[in-house]
Design an enzyme around this catalytic site. Sequence first.
Site, PDB file in Angstrom:
ATOM      1  N   GLU A 115     -11.058  -4.755   9.143  1.00 24.53           N
ATOM      2  CA  GLU A 115     -10.305  -3.760   8.389  1.00 24.53           C
ATOM      3  C   GLU A 115     -10.891  -3.661   6.972  1.00 24.53           C
ATOM      4  O   GLU A 115     -11.014  -4.666   6.274  1.00 24.53           O
ATOM      5  CB  GLU A 115      -8.826  -4.162   8.322  1.00 24.53           C
ATOM      6  CG  GLU A 115      -7.971  -3.076   7.699  1.00 24.53           C
ATOM      7  CD  GLU A 115      -6.479  -3.395   7.701  1.00 24.53           C
ATOM      8  OE1 GLU A 115      -6.110  -4.554   7.458  1.00 24.53           O
ATOM      9  OE2 GLU A 115      -5.685  -2.471   7.941  1.00 24.53           O
ATOM     10  N   ASN A 157       0.805  -1.236   0.000  1.00 25.78           N
ATOM     11  CA  ASN A 157       0.000   0.000   0.000  1.00 25.78           C
ATOM     12  C   ASN A 157       0.832   1.277   0.000  1.00 25.78           C
ATOM     13  O   ASN A 157       0.435   2.276  -0.592  1.00 25.78           O
ATOM     14  CB  ASN A 157      -1.004  -0.012   1.152  1.00 25.78           C
ATOM     15  CG  ASN A 157      -0.359  -0.141   2.505  1.00 25.78           C
ATOM     16  OD1 ASN A 157       0.684  -0.761   2.654  1.00 25.78           O
ATOM     17  ND2 ASN A 157      -0.968   0.459   3.500  1.00 25.78           N
ATOM     18  N   CYS A 211      -2.566   1.639   6.539  1.00 27.00           N
ATOM     19  CA  CYS A 211      -2.743   0.892   7.791  1.00 27.00           C
ATOM     20  C   CYS A 211      -3.351   1.800   8.846  1.00 27.00           C
ATOM     21  O   CYS A 211      -4.105   1.350   9.696  1.00 27.00           O
ATOM     22  CB  CYS A 211      -1.407   0.346   8.267  1.00 27.00           C
ATOM     23  SG  CYS A 211      -0.125   1.593   8.403  1.00 27.00           S
ATOM     24  N   GLU A 270       4.285  -5.381  11.803  1.00 30.57           N
ATOM     25  CA  GLU A 270       3.534  -4.129  11.590  1.00 30.57           C
ATOM     26  C   GLU A 270       2.275  -4.543  10.843  1.00 30.57           C
ATOM     27  O   GLU A 270       2.319  -4.808   9.642  1.00 30.57           O
ATOM     28  CB  GLU A 270       4.342  -3.163  10.711  1.00 30.57           C
ATOM     29  CG  GLU A 270       5.727  -2.846  11.215  1.00 30.57           C
ATOM     30  CD  GLU A 270       5.762  -1.689  12.179  1.00 30.57           C
ATOM     31  OE1 GLU A 270       4.686  -1.161  12.529  1.00 30.57           O
ATOM     32  OE2 GLU A 270       6.858  -1.319  12.596  1.00 30.57           O
ATOM     33  N   LEU A 271       1.158  -4.605  11.536  1.00 28.01           N
ATOM     34  CA  LEU A 271      -0.040  -5.209  10.948  1.00 28.01           C
ATOM     35  C   LEU A 271      -1.162  -4.191  10.736  1.00 28.01           C
ATOM     36  O   LEU A 271      -0.942  -2.989  10.779  1.00 28.01           O
ATOM     37  CB  LEU A 271      -0.484  -6.374  11.835  1.00 28.01           C
ATOM     38  CG  LEU A 271       0.631  -7.383  12.182  1.00 28.01           C
ATOM     39  CD1 LEU A 271       0.111  -8.474  13.090  1.00 28.01           C
ATOM     40  CD2 LEU A 271       1.263  -7.970  10.926  1.00 28.01           C
ATOM     41  N   GLY A 294       2.166  -6.240   6.955  1.00 29.46           N
ATOM     42  CA  GLY A 294       1.059  -6.812   6.195  1.00 29.46           C
ATOM     43  C   GLY A 294      -0.127  -7.069   7.091  1.00 29.46           C
ATOM     44  O   GLY A 294      -0.282  -6.435   8.143  1.00 29.46           O
ATOM     45  N   LYS A 301      11.424  -8.853   0.431  1.00 31.36           N
ATOM     46  CA  LYS A 301      10.383  -9.438  -0.415  1.00 31.36           C
ATOM     47  C   LYS A 301       9.192  -8.493  -0.420  1.00 31.36           C
ATOM     48  O   LYS A 301       8.416  -8.432   0.524  1.00 31.36           O
ATOM     49  CB  LYS A 301       9.939 -10.817   0.062  1.00 31.36           C
ATOM     50  CG  LYS A 301       9.192 -11.530  -1.086  1.00 31.36           C
ATOM     51  CD  LYS A 301       8.179 -12.556  -0.675  1.00 31.36           C
ATOM     52  CE  LYS A 301       6.808 -12.045  -0.352  1.00 31.36           C
ATOM     53  NZ  LYS A 301       6.091 -11.367  -1.431  1.00 31.36           N
TER      54      LYS A 301
HETATM   55  P1  NAD Z   1      -0.680  -9.484   3.171  1.00 36.94           P
HETATM   56  O1  NAD Z   1      -0.620 -10.018   4.563  1.00 36.94           O
HETATM   57  O2  NAD Z   1      -1.650 -10.085   2.235  1.00 36.94           O
HETATM   58  O3  NAD Z   1       0.751  -9.642   2.455  1.00 36.94           O
HETATM   59  C1  NAD Z   1       1.903  -9.058   2.995  1.00 36.94           C
HETATM   60  C2  NAD Z   1       3.116  -9.784   2.469  1.00 36.94           C
HETATM   61  O4  NAD Z   1       3.105 -11.129   2.942  1.00 36.94           O
HETATM   62  C3  NAD Z   1       3.213  -9.862   0.959  1.00 36.94           C
HETATM   63  O5  NAD Z   1       4.542  -9.652   0.578  1.00 36.94           O
HETATM   64  C4  NAD Z   1       2.769 -11.282   0.655  1.00 36.94           C
HETATM   65  O6  NAD Z   1       3.302 -11.782  -0.535  1.00 36.94           O
HETATM   66  C5  NAD Z   1       3.315 -12.028   1.859  1.00 36.94           C
HETATM   67  N1  NAD Z   1       2.626 -13.269   2.191  1.00 36.94           N
HETATM   68  C6  NAD Z   1       1.328 -13.589   1.954  1.00 36.94           C
HETATM   69  N2  NAD Z   1       1.057 -14.818   2.470  1.00 36.94           N
HETATM   70  C7  NAD Z   1       2.205 -15.267   3.040  1.00 36.94           C
HETATM   71  C8  NAD Z   1       2.569 -16.450   3.731  1.00 36.94           C
HETATM   72  N3  NAD Z   1       1.691 -17.441   3.936  1.00 36.94           N
HETATM   73  N4  NAD Z   1       3.825 -16.577   4.195  1.00 36.94           N
HETATM   74  C9  NAD Z   1       4.734 -15.576   4.005  1.00 36.94           C
HETATM   75  N5  NAD Z   1       4.452 -14.435   3.342  1.00 36.94           N
HETATM   76  C10 NAD Z   1       3.206 -14.279   2.860  1.00 36.94           C
HETATM   77  O7  NAD Z   1      -0.890  -7.912   3.312  1.00 36.94           O
HETATM   78  P2  NAD Z   1      -1.024  -6.824   2.134  1.00 36.94           P
HETATM   79  O8  NAD Z   1      -2.339  -6.969   1.484  1.00 36.94           O
HETATM   80  O9  NAD Z   1       0.187  -6.840   1.290  1.00 36.94           O
HETATM   81  O10 NAD Z   1      -0.987  -5.480   2.960  1.00 36.94           O
HETATM   82  C11 NAD Z   1      -2.109  -4.907   3.559  1.00 36.94           C
HETATM   83  C12 NAD Z   1      -2.063  -5.101   5.050  1.00 36.94           C
HETATM   84  O11 NAD Z   1      -0.855  -4.554   5.581  1.00 36.94           O
HETATM   85  C13 NAD Z   1      -3.172  -4.362   5.765  1.00 36.94           C
HETATM   86  O12 NAD Z   1      -3.676  -5.168   6.799  1.00 36.94           O
HETATM   87  C14 NAD Z   1      -2.469  -3.138   6.324  1.00 36.94           C
HETATM   88  O13 NAD Z   1      -3.118  -2.541   7.406  1.00 36.94           O
HETATM   89  C15 NAD Z   1      -1.148  -3.715   6.685  1.00 36.94           C
HETATM   90  N6  NAD Z   1      -0.128  -2.665   6.802  1.00 36.94           N
HETATM   91  C16 NAD Z   1       0.359  -2.365   8.037  1.00 36.94           C
HETATM   92  C17 NAD Z   1       1.278  -1.347   8.186  1.00 36.94           C
HETATM   93  C18 NAD Z   1       1.817  -0.967   9.529  1.00 36.94           C
HETATM   94  O14 NAD Z   1       2.786  -0.230   9.566  1.00 36.94           O
HETATM   95  N7  NAD Z   1       1.234  -1.388  10.630  1.00 36.94           N
HETATM   96  C19 NAD Z   1       1.700  -0.651   7.056  1.00 36.94           C
HETATM   97  C20 NAD Z   1       1.192  -0.991   5.811  1.00 36.94           C
HETATM   98  C21 NAD Z   1       0.275  -2.005   5.700  1.00 36.94           C
END
Ligand code: NAD
Length: 454
Positions: free
Chosen positions: A358, A130, A261, A226-227, A204, A153
């Site tokens: 969310e 994002n 996020c 960081e979720l 993520g 990654k």
């Molecule tokens: P996501 O969890 O779908 O993916 C994040 C990363 O994890 C990607 O690189 C993806 O390829 C990888 N991934 C997916 N499944 C995996 C697995 N089983 N094992 C290992 N890696 C895997 O999240 P997204 O859609 O990319 O991002 C959006 C989320 O991130 C939202 O929940 C948002 O709030 C959060 N976010 C948090 C912050 C923060 O600073 N707290 C900042 C930005 C985004």
Amino acid sequence: MKIINPATGVTIKTLRDDSDISLMEKFKLLRVGQRQWIKIPLPERVKIIGKFNELLEKNIEKLAAVLTSETGKPLQQSRNEINGARARVQWMVDNAEKYLADEWVTNTDTLKEKITYEPLGVICNISAWNYPYLVGVNVFIPALLAGNGVLYKPSEYAILTALQIETLLVRAGVDPNAFKVGIGGKYAGEALLNIPFDGYFFTGSYKTGQFIYEKVAKKMVPCQMELGGKDPLYVTDDITDIAAVAAGTADGAFYNNGQSCCAVERIYVHEKVYDEYVTEFVKAVRSWKLGLPTDEGVYFGALTRPEQLEVLEGQVKDALIRGATLLLGGKRIEHDGNFFEPTVLTHVHNKMKVMQEESFGPIIGIMKVQSDEDAIHLMNETEYGLTASVYSNSQARAEEILSQVNSGTGYWNCCDRVTAGLPWAGRKHSGFGATLSHQGMRAFTKTKSWQMKP
Ligand code: NAD
């Protein structure tokens, strides 16, 4: 792997995913590269990262175009993101030596005690799409400054941007074997969990974060999360410029199509100002242009992930079944690409999905409350704990309310913002550990305590 432009549906590039074997090869090269990288004195590493920052500035138009093409973010918001990342990197450049230098605790003729900050080694950074520049630099810049090797990654939705970052880091002078990009999605992410990295730093969703944390636990290495969030905002009854507050808070909810996020995800408004606030809020949202992210002046571009359209439709449906009122939007736009109407719901309550899950999209629920106590209770009614915001003419009132909300960040008269000097840290399902600030600089180090008797 196909990279698809989310605003047009057109495939812009095809790349080969990394396999378990190629990721392991990259890791081995990083082990060697890190040993070379740490030999470069910290002031030199700082200079190299400073050069990288200059390259970001020089190439901003090209980088913004690539970011927009793979995320659907309006071009101006892509430029804003790169400029925001530059400000963060500058803070890190300015402060690295201060926070990574040896610290003398005792220095007498009979006893010498100091703390040194050693790099973790080779770390793995699995990241989100994002704000790939912002969440990226939060991790790989302090990690490199501290002398680590980094396997970055990126999300499968931000790979072209990651490859540009890699090119610029190397051009600035980072050892090509000290920073490498892992290409792929979930499969590549899972493969990385089988490699003996010296730390895992994840940005993520809660669901993926929990999966990774469980897998990494056995390794007994640092792991940071960081979720996501479901960040609440409360408008008290003492605000005077209701129109300005409504416009500012609407921006907090809808900037980057709500895909932040720390986007405002739930709004509670005191009954005394509720009607006027809602009117002004809708007026502000209506005034913003939706369109192709490459057109100048567009505020709402495309959503990055097509799956999110269904999530948003589900939240609208659930809210309407449970008695909400739809004031604006509510459905996807029939057009190539992932477009959803900016959506405002009222008569919502905290049992609805739109107030609990969310959303990560251009949708908001606004709820009327009777008192500060009500608002505090409702704000805390969530599994998440990233940020919370209060708008009030009184700092004392806002601080009193925020001190009772369980979140990593409290905002008074502002929202949806991150600043380099403060720890960025979630609580509960929003994660643990911190990036940014002195904590974020030291998150990529292990301390050594020296006790020495001359
Ligand atoms: P996501 O969890 O779908 O993916 C994040 C990363 O994890 C990607 O690189 C993806 O390829 C990888 N991934 C997916 N499944 C995996 C697995 N089983 N094992 C290992 N890696 C895997 O999240 P997204 O859609 O990319 O991002 C959006 C989320 O991130 C939202 O929940 C948002 O709030 C959060 N976010 C948090 C912050 C923060 O600073 N707290 C900042 C930005 C985004």
